[in-house]
Design an enzyme around this catalytic site. Structure first.
Site, PDB file in Angstrom:
ATOM      1  N   SER A  22       0.809  -1.220   0.000  1.00 21.81           N
ATOM      2  CA  SER A  22       0.000   0.000   0.000  1.00 21.81           C
ATOM      3  C   SER A  22       0.846   1.277   0.000  1.00 21.81           C
ATOM      4  CB  SER A  22      -0.915   0.015   1.232  1.00 21.81           C
ATOM      5  OG  SER A  22      -1.643   1.221   1.281  1.00 21.81           O
ATOM      6  N   SER A  24      -0.795   4.088   0.751  1.00 22.42           N
ATOM      7  CA  SER A  24      -1.595   4.974   1.597  1.00 22.42           C
ATOM      8  C   SER A  24      -0.815   5.561   2.778  1.00 22.42           C
ATOM      9  CB  SER A  24      -2.838   4.235   2.112  1.00 22.42           C
ATOM     10  OG  SER A  24      -3.724   3.963   1.058  1.00 22.42           O
ATOM     11  N   SER A  69      -9.551  -1.869   2.250  1.00 22.14           N
ATOM     12  CA  SER A  69      -9.261  -2.303   0.889  1.00 22.14           C
ATOM     13  C   SER A  69      -9.594  -3.776   0.733  1.00 22.14           C
ATOM     14  CB  SER A  69      -7.782  -2.023   0.556  1.00 22.14           C
ATOM     15  OG  SER A  69      -7.550  -2.179  -0.827  1.00 22.14           O
ATOM     16  N   LYS A  73     -14.047  -4.738   1.546  1.00 26.25           N
ATOM     17  CA  LYS A  73     -14.908  -3.584   1.309  1.00 26.25           C
ATOM     18  C   LYS A  73     -16.392  -3.888   1.485  1.00 26.25           C
ATOM     19  CE  LYS A  73     -11.725  -1.031  -1.648  1.00 26.25           C
ATOM     20  NZ  LYS A  73     -11.571  -0.286  -2.915  1.00 26.25           N
ATOM     21  N   ASN A  94     -15.017   1.893   1.687  1.00 31.53           N
ATOM     22  CA  ASN A  94     -13.559   1.963   1.652  1.00 31.53           C
ATOM     23  C   ASN A  94     -12.994   2.921   2.696  1.00 31.53           C
ATOM     24  OD1 ASN A  94     -14.122   4.499   0.466  1.00 31.53           O
ATOM     25  ND2 ASN A  94     -12.288   4.396  -0.803  1.00 31.53           N
ATOM     26  N   ASP A 109     -14.214   5.637  -3.556  1.00 31.96           N
ATOM     27  CA  ASP A 109     -13.545   5.068  -4.736  1.00 31.96           C
ATOM     28  C   ASP A 109     -14.083   5.646  -6.042  1.00 31.96           C
ATOM     29  OD1 ASP A 109     -11.589   3.398  -3.674  1.00 31.96           O
ATOM     30  OD2 ASP A 109     -12.978   1.737  -3.388  1.00 31.96           O
ATOM     31  N   GLY A 135     -16.768  -5.722  -7.779  1.00 34.21           N
ATOM     32  CA  GLY A 135     -16.635  -6.008  -6.363  1.00 34.21           C
ATOM     33  C   GLY A 135     -16.503  -4.727  -5.584  1.00 34.21           C
ATOM     34  N   GLY A 136     -15.577  -4.712  -4.627  1.00 35.21           N
ATOM     35  CA  GLY A 136     -15.435  -3.573  -3.738  1.00 35.21           C
ATOM     36  C   GLY A 136     -15.051  -2.288  -4.424  1.00 35.21           C
ATOM     37  N   TYR A 236      -2.561  -0.071  -8.527  1.00 30.37           N
ATOM     38  CA  TYR A 236      -1.614   1.048  -8.478  1.00 30.37           C
ATOM     39  C   TYR A 236      -0.198   0.607  -8.144  1.00 30.37           C
ATOM     40  CZ  TYR A 236      -2.791   0.704  -3.493  1.00 30.37           C
ATOM     41  OH  TYR A 236      -3.019   0.237  -2.226  1.00 30.37           O
TER      42      TYR A 236
END
Length: 285
Positions: A22, A24, A69, A73, A94, A109, A135-136, A236
């Site tokens: 991640s 984040s 994530s 989700k 999320n 998202d 999905g999520g 990503y």
């Protein structure tokens, strides 16, 4: 500049599996430093059977909240006290915000997806999009794209437990937006190829191309794409996925990874946790 960690430092966390890839923590910790908010963001790799404990930890540790994530989700929703109307509509969360021990789920998202396209000069208004995976991440993408003026949406999903959600999202879009959506089984490769060829945008929200699936892609033939389209991969990390390599080989006009989506959805989440705007300038993923 970071404020020193002290007895008042607040915590925000990522709940995911896996979580080690991640971006984040770097993004949000840089934002905390720039805004001089006394908080830190950490990533937590949570096993599926530990999800209830992880959610309860948000209350026990009086955390500001969390990012959520894959693969949680949808699974996180029954564990929350409240769910925002948009998140309820898409059936995925999320972002979780802790309001004095009461946890509310949101989804950012879809906002991040549309903003990332806009940043690259791509508008969905009046366009046709093929979406793989509902999905999520795919669910809010589908809803937000429809709300952003998309004309036609071709939805493809494999025959697994998420297929019910995919069909339901198509119904919601057709009933509550001006977009015309159609569901197709992802196993129908001929229809999948035809839909991509007729699309202005192809979006892959399956998660293929990351982690243990780094060498996987639903499209491995460049001839499936045309030069005037946009190919968007929600992955990503890595920054160039196998799907993106195929699209580049086809000389597609816009080939976009999930970093812009992550940054923009993260900015929306940051504001939910702190009440402040995230400084987007100089943010690096």
């Amino acid at each position: 500049m970071f404020m020193e960690i002290d007895g008042h430092t607040k915590l925000v966390g990522l709940i995911a599996h896996p979580a080690g890839h991640s971006k984040s923590p770097a993004m949000h910790n840089a934002a905390f430093a720039q805004t001089e908010i006394n908080a830190r963001f950490l990533a937590f790799d949570v096993e599926p059977d530990q999800l209830p404990d992880a959610v309860n930890a948000l209350r026990a540790f009086k955390m500001l909240g969390a990012s959520v994530s894959m693969p949680f989700k949808q699974a996180v929703i029954p564990l929350l006290d409240h769910v925002d109307k948009t998140a309820e509509l898409v059936g995925a969360v999320n972002t979780v915000v802790n309001h004095d021990g009461e946890l509310t789920g949101y989804t950012t998202d879809g906002i991040g997806f549309v903003a990332a396209l806009t940043d690259d000069g791509v508008s969905l208004a009046g366009q046709t999009m093929t979406l793989a995976g509902v999905g999520g991440a795919g669910t809010p993408i589908a809803i937000q794209a429809a709300l952003s003026g998309l004309k036609t949406l071709n939805v493809f999903n494999i025959n697994d437990p998420s297929v019910k959600n995919a069909r339901n999202i198509v119904t919601i879009i057709n009933e509550q937006t001006t977009c015309h959506a159609t569901f197709y089984p992802l196993e129908d490769r001929d229809q999948f190829k035809q839909s991509i060829a007729a699309s202005d945008v192809y979006t892959d929200a399956t998660g293929l191309g990351m982690g243990k699936l780094i060498d996987k892609t639903l499209v491995d033939d460049p001839s499936w794409f045309h030069q005037d389209m946009t190919v968007f991969d929600t992955v990503y990390a890595p920054s160039v996925t196998k799907l993106m390599g195929v699209a580049n080989a086809a000389h597609v006009a816009h080939v976009i990874n999930g970093q812009g989506m992550l940054l923009n959805q993260g900015a929306a989440a940051f504001k939910l946790w702190t009440g402040q705007e995230m400084p987007l300038k100089d943010q690096a993923l």
